[in-house]
Scaffold this motif. Structure first.
Motif, short mmCIF file in Angstrom:
data_model
loop_
_atom_site.label_atom_id
_atom_site.label_comp_id
_atom_site.label_asym_id
_atom_site.label_seq_id
_atom_site.Cartn_x
_atom_site.Cartn_y
_atom_site.Cartn_z
N LEU A 82 -8.70 9.15 -15.26
CA LEU A 82 -7.22 9.45 -15.85
C LEU A 82 -6.82 7.87 -16.69
O LEU A 82 -5.92 7.91 -17.31
CB LEU A 82 -6.18 9.48 -14.84
N GLY A 83 -7.72 7.08 -16.80
CA GLY A 83 -7.59 6.11 -17.56
C GLY A 83 -7.05 4.75 -16.74
O GLY A 83 -6.69 3.80 -17.51
N ILE A 84 -6.87 4.75 -15.45
CA ILE A 84 -6.30 3.44 -14.76
C ILE A 84 -7.25 2.49 -14.91
O ILE A 84 -8.67 2.65 -14.51
CB ILE A 84 -6.08 3.98 -13.30
N GLU A 85 -7.15 1.20 -15.05
CA GLU A 85 -8.24 0.09 -15.57
C GLU A 85 -8.09 -0.71 -14.05
O GLU A 85 -8.86 -1.55 -13.96
CB GLU A 85 -7.75 -0.32 -16.56
N HIS A 86 -7.02 -0.75 -13.38
CA HIS A 86 -7.08 -1.70 -12.09
C HIS A 86 -6.24 -0.90 -10.92
O HIS A 86 -5.32 -0.31 -11.19
CB HIS A 86 -6.03 -2.74 -12.68
N VAL A 87 -7.03 -0.85 -9.92
CA VAL A 87 -6.35 -0.05 -8.64
C VAL A 87 -6.07 -1.37 -7.60
O VAL A 87 -7.20 -2.13 -7.29
CB VAL A 87 -7.13 1.00 -7.91
N HIS A 88 -4.92 -1.46 -7.23
CA HIS A 88 -4.69 -2.57 -6.19
C HIS A 88 -4.46 -1.77 -4.91
O HIS A 88 -3.54 -1.15 -4.74
CB HIS A 88 -3.65 -3.35 -6.36
N ILE A 89 -5.24 -1.93 -3.84
CA ILE A 89 -5.31 -1.28 -2.50
C ILE A 89 -4.50 -2.19 -1.44
O ILE A 89 -5.06 -3.37 -1.41
CB ILE A 89 -6.56 -0.89 -2.03
N CYS A 90 -3.20 -1.86 -1.12
CA CYS A 90 -2.45 -2.48 -0.41
C CYS A 90 -2.97 -2.15 1.02
O CYS A 90 -2.86 -0.95 1.42
CB CYS A 90 -1.20 -2.24 -0.36
N ARG A 91 -3.65 -2.78 2.02
CA ARG A 91 -3.96 -2.49 3.50
C ARG A 91 -2.70 -2.26 4.00
O ARG A 91 -1.91 -3.29 4.37
CB ARG A 91 -4.76 -3.61 3.87
N PHE A 92 -2.38 -0.90 4.50
CA PHE A 92 -1.20 -0.78 5.32
C PHE A 92 -1.10 -1.08 6.71
O PHE A 92 -1.78 -0.52 7.78
CB PHE A 92 -0.70 0.42 5.32
N ASN A 93 -0.66 -2.54 7.10
CA ASN A 93 -0.71 -3.18 8.55
C ASN A 93 0.54 -3.68 9.05
O ASN A 93 1.52 -3.29 8.39
CB ASN A 93 -2.11 -4.15 8.66
N ASP A 94 0.70 -4.13 9.88
CA ASP A 94 1.83 -4.68 10.50
C ASP A 94 2.34 -5.64 9.57
O ASP A 94 3.61 -5.69 9.47
CB ASP A 94 1.64 -5.61 11.79
N ILE A 95 1.89 -6.36 8.66
CA ILE A 95 2.37 -7.31 7.87
C ILE A 95 2.94 -6.58 6.70
O ILE A 95 4.24 -6.80 6.20
CB ILE A 95 1.35 -8.39 7.34
N LEU A 96 2.38 -5.54 6.20
CA LEU A 96 3.09 -4.78 4.96
C LEU A 96 4.04 -4.18 5.64
O LEU A 96 5.05 -3.84 4.88
CB LEU A 96 1.90 -4.07 4.44
N ALA A 97 4.05 -3.55 6.72
CA ALA A 97 5.04 -2.43 7.46
C ALA A 97 6.40 -3.15 7.45
O ALA A 97 7.42 -2.79 7.32
CB ALA A 97 4.58 -1.86 8.66
N HIS A 98 6.20 -4.57 7.86
CA HIS A 98 7.48 -5.37 8.10
C HIS A 98 7.90 -6.35 6.82
O HIS A 98 8.70 -7.03 6.83
CB HIS A 98 7.31 -6.19 9.30
N MET A 99 7.33 -6.13 5.60
CA MET A 99 7.53 -6.80 4.48
C MET A 99 9.12 -6.36 3.82
O MET A 99 8.84 -5.08 3.43
CB MET A 99 6.37 -6.60 3.44
N PRO A 100 9.74 -7.08 3.71
CA PRO A 100 10.76 -6.75 2.98
C PRO A 100 10.84 -6.14 1.49
O PRO A 100 9.99 -6.55 0.87
CB PRO A 100 12.04 -7.90 3.01
N ALA A 101 11.38 -5.04 1.29
CA ALA A 101 11.40 -4.52 -0.21
C ALA A 101 11.44 -5.70 -1.39
O ALA A 101 10.79 -5.52 -2.40
CB ALA A 101 12.54 -3.38 -0.31
N THR A 102 12.32 -6.39 -1.22
CA THR A 102 12.67 -7.58 -2.14
C THR A 102 11.37 -8.34 -2.09
O THR A 102 10.96 -8.83 -3.29
CB THR A 102 13.64 -8.36 -1.80
N GLN A 103 10.65 -8.74 -1.15
CA GLN A 103 9.31 -9.63 -1.17
C GLN A 103 8.31 -8.79 -1.63
O GLN A 103 7.29 -9.21 -2.44
CB GLN A 103 9.11 -9.92 0.29
N PHE A 104 8.29 -7.27 -1.62
CA PHE A 104 7.17 -6.77 -1.93
C PHE A 104 7.42 -6.42 -3.62
O PHE A 104 6.31 -6.81 -4.42
CB PHE A 104 7.30 -5.02 -1.74
#
Length: 311
Positions: A82-104
């Motif tokens: 589809l023409g996407i040039e960069h894919v960033h894969i966020c590992r969904f772990n405990d750190i990401l699960a508790h990351m505040p939306a503002t920090q994301f």
């Protein structure tokens, strides 16, 4: 296509970003990503997709998580096409699960990816306790200088296109409906691995694709086409499941018997498109009965391909 991982991405230039699981890369995802790529090219930004591995529901409630429509290989292939040039894969772990939306927003989107444009689905939520939404993103856009759009749902015959709708169609054996929602036949790809050679002993050698995840969106016996071995798709019949006649509590396996083709396929990457479901997987009393049924399945597949309209 560039692929990065983690919670501290480093962009090489400013990005236009879409966020989602993109499971199946169905028509809704395709419309969203096509719009993103068009905006990125018009503004000389990098079209970037953020996705999560594993699926958040696999992290929080693995026993209740839905079957995956696509493995990571197929998802990345779909995004690349589809023409996407960069894919960033966020590992969904405990750190990401508790990351505040503002920090994301600040750490991953703005500082990490240099986001100048963001496109999300109309039901997208993110951050700890799913506190992040369109309103929060809009509020922070004033500070960080990105623009924001939400993609409305896509429908096919009044049915909202979604990964859930595709799973439902596949589970019911409605491959034509699944194809309408996906914009292409349902596909599983992988590298051919060695099996127990039983198919060859029965007279029907198979190419075997191990399935990593135990939950399957569909099971049974299917007419399929195989891509990646020749200039054109090759006709085949396939079994997807746990082989109850010969195994107990086995890991799921995709076994493909190619019609009129015999070659060493070990290590080759193939793409299997599911066209028609012939029947459910069954447990037979002995190998002789299984062999007779396989012969009938092969004949059905031959009949299917022999009666296709000439293009």
């Amino acid at each position: 296509m560039r692929i990065t991982h983690g919670i501290h991405p480093m962009a090489t230039r400013p990005s236009a970003v879409a966020i989602g699981n993109f499971d199946g890369v169905h028509l809704g995802h395709q419309a969203m990503l096509q719009q993103l790529v068009a905006t990125a090219r018009a503004r000389q930004l990098t079209p970037c997709a953020i996705t999560f591995e594993p699926h958040p529901r696999e992290f929080f409630t693995p026993e209740q998580a839905p079957a995956r429509l696509s493995n990571l290989r197929d998802k990345l292939d779909g995004l690349r096409e589809l023409g996407i040039e960069h894919v960033h894969i966020c590992r969904f772990n405990d750190i990401l699960a508790h990351m505040p939306a503002t920090q994301f927003i600040e750490q991953i989107l703005v500082r990490g990816l240099g986001m100048q444009h963001l496109l999300i689905g109309d039901d997208f939520r993110f951050g700890a306790k799913r506190a992040g939404d369109f309103a929060l993103l809009q509020e922070y856009s004033k500070t960080h200088g990105y623009d924001l759009n939400a993609m409305t749902s896509i429908t096919v015959n009044d049915l909202r296109v979604s990964s859930t709708a595709v799973r439902d169609a596949l589970a019911k054996g409605q491959l034509a409906l699944a194809q309408q929602l996906l914009g292409r036949p349902y596909r599983i790809s992988g590298r051919v691995a060695h099996g127990d050679k039983l198919g060859r002993e029965l007279g029907f050698p198979t190419a075997n694709l191990p399935i990593k995840h135990t939950k399957l969106p569909l099971t049974g016996i299917f007419v399929v086409e195989v891509h990646g071995l020749a200039a054109q798709a090759l006709p085949a019949v396939a079994s997807l499941g746990v082989r109850p006649t010969v195994k107990t509590a086995a890991q799921p396996l995709l076994e493909i018997h190619l019609l009129n083709f015999d070659d060493n396929l070990y290590g080759r990457i193939i793409h299997v498109d599911f066209l028609v479901k012939l029947r459910d997987e069954e447990k037979y009393p002995d190998l002789a009965t299984l062999t007779r049924q396989i012969q009938r399945d092969v004949e059905c597949a031959h009949d299917y391909f022999n009666h296709l309209p000439v293009a």
